[in-house]
Design a protein around this motif. Structure first.
Motif, mmCIF file in Angstrom:
data_model
loop_
_atom_site.group_PDB
_atom_site.id
_atom_site.type_symbol
_atom_site.label_atom_id
_atom_site.label_comp_id
_atom_site.label_asym_id
_atom_site.label_seq_id
_atom_site.Cartn_x
_atom_site.Cartn_y
_atom_site.Cartn_z
ATOM 1 N N ASP A 107 7.279 -6.046 -5.459
ATOM 2 C CA ASP A 107 6.110 -6.136 -5.081
ATOM 3 C C ASP A 107 5.665 -7.353 -4.134
ATOM 4 O OD1 ASP A 107 5.508 -3.930 -6.285
ATOM 5 O OD2 ASP A 107 5.346 -4.822 -8.345
ATOM 6 N N GLU A 165 5.002 6.385 -12.316
ATOM 7 C CA GLU A 165 5.498 5.585 -11.309
ATOM 8 C C GLU A 165 6.592 6.617 -10.510
ATOM 9 O OE1 GLU A 165 2.985 3.019 -13.821
ATOM 10 O OE2 GLU A 165 4.799 4.366 -14.287
ATOM 11 N N LEU A 168 5.124 8.823 -8.256
ATOM 12 C CA LEU A 168 4.446 8.094 -7.150
ATOM 13 C C LEU A 168 5.526 7.689 -5.978
ATOM 14 C CD1 LEU A 168 1.958 6.608 -5.875
ATOM 15 C CD2 LEU A 168 2.732 4.609 -7.439
ATOM 16 N N TRP A 169 6.450 7.248 -6.687
ATOM 17 C CA TRP A 169 7.675 6.771 -5.741
ATOM 18 C C TRP A 169 8.365 7.946 -5.043
ATOM 19 C CZ3 TRP A 169 9.801 3.195 -10.040
ATOM 20 C CH2 TRP A 169 9.092 2.220 -10.168
ATOM 21 N N TRP A 187 2.317 13.418 -5.972
ATOM 22 C CA TRP A 187 1.003 12.699 -6.402
ATOM 23 C C TRP A 187 0.117 13.322 -7.147
ATOM 24 C CZ3 TRP A 187 1.135 11.111 -0.358
ATOM 25 C CH2 TRP A 187 2.148 10.099 -0.179
ATOM 26 N N PRO A 199 -2.440 1.805 -12.719
ATOM 27 C CA PRO A 199 -2.355 1.611 -11.334
ATOM 28 C C PRO A 199 -1.716 2.605 -10.423
ATOM 29 C CG PRO A 199 -1.612 -0.186 -12.463
ATOM 30 C CD PRO A 199 -1.801 0.985 -13.572
ATOM 31 N N ALA A 200 -0.782 3.618 -11.052
ATOM 32 C CA ALA A 200 -0.402 4.668 -10.390
ATOM 33 C C ALA A 200 -1.198 5.752 -9.794
ATOM 34 C CB ALA A 200 0.942 5.205 -11.200
ATOM 35 N N ASP A 203 -3.155 4.598 -7.141
ATOM 36 C CA ASP A 203 -2.270 4.569 -5.631
ATOM 37 C C ASP A 203 -2.295 5.992 -5.444
ATOM 38 O OD1 ASP A 203 -0.769 4.070 -3.732
ATOM 39 O OD2 ASP A 203 0.465 2.662 -4.784
ATOM 40 N N ARG A 206 -5.122 7.340 -3.779
ATOM 41 C CA ARG A 206 -5.555 6.820 -2.508
ATOM 42 C C ARG A 206 -4.730 7.693 -1.419
ATOM 43 N NH1 ARG A 206 -2.801 3.215 0.438
ATOM 44 N NH2 ARG A 206 -1.420 2.817 -1.307
ATOM 45 N N ARG A 207 -3.390 7.566 -1.732
ATOM 46 C CA ARG A 207 -2.451 8.337 -1.069
ATOM 47 C C ARG A 207 -2.890 9.944 -0.575
ATOM 48 N NH1 ARG A 207 2.082 5.386 -0.168
ATOM 49 N NH2 ARG A 207 2.242 3.599 -1.276
#
Length: 219
Positions: A107, A165, A168-169, A187, A199-200, A203, A206-207
């Motif tokens: 990060d 997460e 997400l990754w 996602w 937070p994931a 994110d 948003r993606r």
């Protein structure tokens, strides 16, 4: 000197200054061509056992004269190596401390440029368990090794209790490899698995909003 390569942690004090109240740890990754300092792990107390002089030889011939120590960690009740650099005592990081340090490194802003040799040192330090494979997948994403990250993340997702997460990754890796539909599917999994305050989740949403719908007509 090769024994010093790896991930090390320090509470910022000299070994003779150990006190009950400890601050946050810093971590130091050492390879033959880089010294990278990061912060974010958890502090723990140690006691000094002995001191030995040593020299760290870096790529290109540069050297660092160090005082190498052996410290005893009370919670493990076993000796481990340590050394002094810039008047600070560093001791060999545990696997958990290495994982925590990598979280911070990934990060970091601005991004830290990791050499291939430093990456190899970190890979060896994280271990081969699920936590180690998760850390390596993060590093692969961080350094643009998207195919390797995708493979590792897909294996982790098949394990017990995959975290949001990971999905997400995986989406990030798939998008980078040109699989937009696969990225959106990953996602979407995050939106179904993450808590509202995660937070994931923010994110992933948003993606999903910023990723083109593959079924839509071209603009």
């Amino acid at each position: 000197p090769a024994t010093l390569f790896g991930v090390w942690v320090s509470d910022g004090r000299d070994a003779t200054e150990i006190r009950p109240a400890l601050g946050a740890l810093s971590a130091l990754v050492i390879s033959r061509d880089q010294l990278i300092e990061i912060s974010g792990a958890t502090a723990k107390a140690t006691t000094l056992t002995r001191v030995e002089p040593t020299r760290l030889v870096l790529k290109g011939g540069a050297t660092l004269d160090l005082r190498r120590m052996v410290l005893t960690a009370p919670e493990t009740e076993r000796e481990g190596p340590a050394f002094q650099l810039r008047q600070v005592t560093w001791f060999s990081a545990t696997t958990a401390e290495t994982h925590a340090a990598i979280d911070v490194l990934v990060d970091a802003h601005p991004a830290v440029n990791l050499s291939a040799e430093t990456l190899a040192v970190i890979r060896q330090a994280v271990g081969d368990g699920a936590g180690g494979r998760r850390a390596v997948a993060q590093l692969d994403l961080r350094t643009g090794r998207y195919a390797e990250a995708k493979d590792a993340l897909e294996q982790l997702i098949e394990g017990k209790r995959p975290t949001p997460e990971l999905w997400l990754w995986l989406g990030i890796a798939k998008e980078a490899l040109g699989d937009v539909e696969g990225a959106r599917a990953a996602w979407t999994e995050v939106t179904q698995r993450a808590t509202k305050k995660s937070p994931a989740l923010a994110d992933a949403l948003r993606r999903l909003g910023n990723t083109a719908d593959p079924s839509a007509p071209p603009s």
